[in-house]
Design a protein around this motif. Structure first.
Motif, PDB file in Angstrom:
ATOM      1  N   PRO A  42      -5.838   1.794 -10.758  1.00  0.00           N
ATOM      2  CA  PRO A  42      -4.526   1.272 -10.164  1.00  0.00           C
ATOM      3  C   PRO A  42      -4.575   0.808  -8.879  1.00  0.00           C
ATOM      4  N   GLU A  43      -5.784   0.805  -8.143  1.00  0.00           N
ATOM      5  CA  GLU A  43      -6.027  -0.084  -6.774  1.00  0.00           C
ATOM      6  C   GLU A  43      -5.934  -1.403  -6.911  1.00  0.00           C
ATOM      7  N   ALA A  44      -5.884  -1.835  -7.932  1.00  0.00           N
ATOM      8  CA  ALA A  44      -5.777  -3.218  -8.431  1.00  0.00           C
ATOM      9  C   ALA A  44      -4.311  -3.857  -8.317  1.00  0.00           C
ATOM     10  N   LEU A  45      -3.313  -2.828  -8.325  1.00  0.00           N
ATOM     11  CA  LEU A  45      -2.046  -3.342  -7.910  1.00  0.00           C
ATOM     12  C   LEU A  45      -1.872  -4.173  -6.583  1.00  0.00           C
ATOM     13  N   ALA A  46      -2.618  -3.673  -5.554  1.00  0.00           N
ATOM     14  CA  ALA A  46      -2.662  -4.004  -4.312  1.00  0.00           C
ATOM     15  C   ALA A  46      -2.551  -5.543  -4.070  1.00  0.00           C
ATOM     16  N   GLU A  47      -3.408  -6.362  -5.151  1.00  0.00           N
ATOM     17  CA  GLU A  47      -3.454  -7.763  -5.125  1.00  0.00           C
ATOM     18  C   GLU A  47      -1.994  -8.336  -5.438  1.00  0.00           C
ATOM     19  N   LEU A  48      -1.015  -7.784  -5.800  1.00  0.00           N
ATOM     20  CA  LEU A  48       0.023  -7.911  -6.231  1.00  0.00           C
ATOM     21  C   LEU A  48       1.368  -7.680  -5.448  1.00  0.00           C
TER      22      LEU A  48
END
Ligand SMILES: Cc1cc2nc3c(=O)[nH]c(=O)nc-3n(C[C@H](O)[C@H](O)[C@H](O)COP(=O)(O)O)c2cc1C
Length: 320
Positions: A180-186
């Motif tokens: 879920p840390e991938a969300l930070a890019e957005l």
């Protein structure tokens, strides 16, 4: 932080067809949009009989249903979006995440993430003059999460109506750790961001929202099929009861029996029951009987035996 985030039903090919969507809608509140399993356009823009029925407005009356397009060529996708917009759909979703070999072998789904120039060309064509809102459902890469920052930057360049992120790479299919840390890019993107992946209980949902309060919605798939009351529970309603399952099951079974040939109806029910196994402490024998039932009578007896088993204290997806 939003206390009651919007909940969307994820598309699950082989499960969440129009019959399922209507039965779920009639039995459980709390799902704002139902995403449909993908259709893959051919040059003739024709649908199979099953696809045409599933997409027909009368089969989706009263439901905010969103069709999903799986295509490699941008012009084909754009044409299909036009066809669907003409049918009255205000939103169409693009599938940029399907990991299945028969799909990626044709360069579609998550295989689109392998070639960023091709992806840009595709999105250029789709977003040139879309006649409907076009949302995207994506994974975070083909092979490695390191691909994600570039992919996220590309998405930011387009007027995407809503971006749903399933934070796994293609290589992970639906297993292994979601990230879920991938969300930070957005964070701060101009479009709303929807999270999808491994939210199987109301607690999972709350934890995700605590960390990422700015996501606009949660898209739930396997967790919501297993516990069809999950959105209701998340909105503060009662948790899943045995009567919820038996009532929903009765409604679904009657609808499939009415709308499908007998073996197809049984096949649909058996597939759905694989998820319901996550709600019961049932011996293997009981589950096998459900999956092996060859006619209505055998199926109904087997389903009854399953519903007689004790319910789990925390029903949740546990594999299919
Ligand atoms: C049986 C099955 C069929 C699926 N079919 C589709 C599909 O047609 N389109 C799509 O975008 N995703 C599809 N998915 C992926 C789900 O929509 C969702 O992204 C995935 O299950 C992860 O979410 P979850 O952990 O909440 O289940 C499918 C998944 C499964 C297990």
């Amino acid at each position: 932080m939003t206390d009651n985030p919007a909940v969307y039903f994820a598309p699950l090919e082989g499960v969440t067809d129009a019959v399922y969507r209507r039965a779920h809608r009639a039995s459980f509140p709390g799902v704002e949009k139902y995403y449909m399993p993908f259709v893959s356009p051919s040059r003739s823009m024709s649908f199979t009989v099953r696809e045409a029925s599933d997409l027909s407005p009368e089969k989706n009356r009263g439901i905010r249903a969103v069709p999903q397009v799986l295509a490699r060529e941008g012009d084909l996708a754009a044409q299909m979006i036009r066809v669907l917009a003409d049918q009255g759909y205000p939103e169409v979703n693009l599938n940029l995440g399907c990991p299945v070999g028969t799909v990626t072998g044709k360069g579609k789904g998550s295989a689109m993430l392998r070639d960023v120039d091709g992806l840009r060309r595709f999105l250029d064509q789709v977003y040139a003059a879309p006649p409907a809102q076009v949302s995207v459902k994506t994974r975070i890469g083909w092979e490695s999460p390191e691909e994600w920052p570039l992919l996220a930057a590309i998405y930011r360049e387009y007027p995407i109506s809503e971006l749903t992120v399933h934070p796994r790479t293609r290589g992970q299919f639906y297993t292994g750790e979601a990230w879920p840390e991938a969300l930070a890019e957005l964070q701060g993107a101009k479009f709303p961001v929807v999270y999808n992946g491994d939210l199987f209980t109301a607690e999972d949902c709350r934890r995700l929202l605590e960390k990422y309060p700015w996501v606009s919605a949660l898209m739930l798939g396997r967790g919501l099929v297993t516990n069809p009351a999950l959105a209701r529970e998340l909105a503060g309603g009662p948790p899943l009861q045995l009567e919820d399952i038996t009532g929903f099951h009765r409604r679904l079974w009657a609808a499939y029996a009415r709308e499908c040939p007998p073996q197809a109806a049984l096949g649909r029910m058996r597939q759905m029951m694989r998820f319901f196994f996550g709600c019961f402490d049932a011996p293997t024998r009981v589950k096998k009987d459900v999956l092996r039932a060859g006619n209505d009578r055998e199926y109904e007896d087997a389903a009854e035996a399953l519903f007689d088993c004790p319910m789990k204290s925390a029903p949740a997806f546990a594999g299919i």
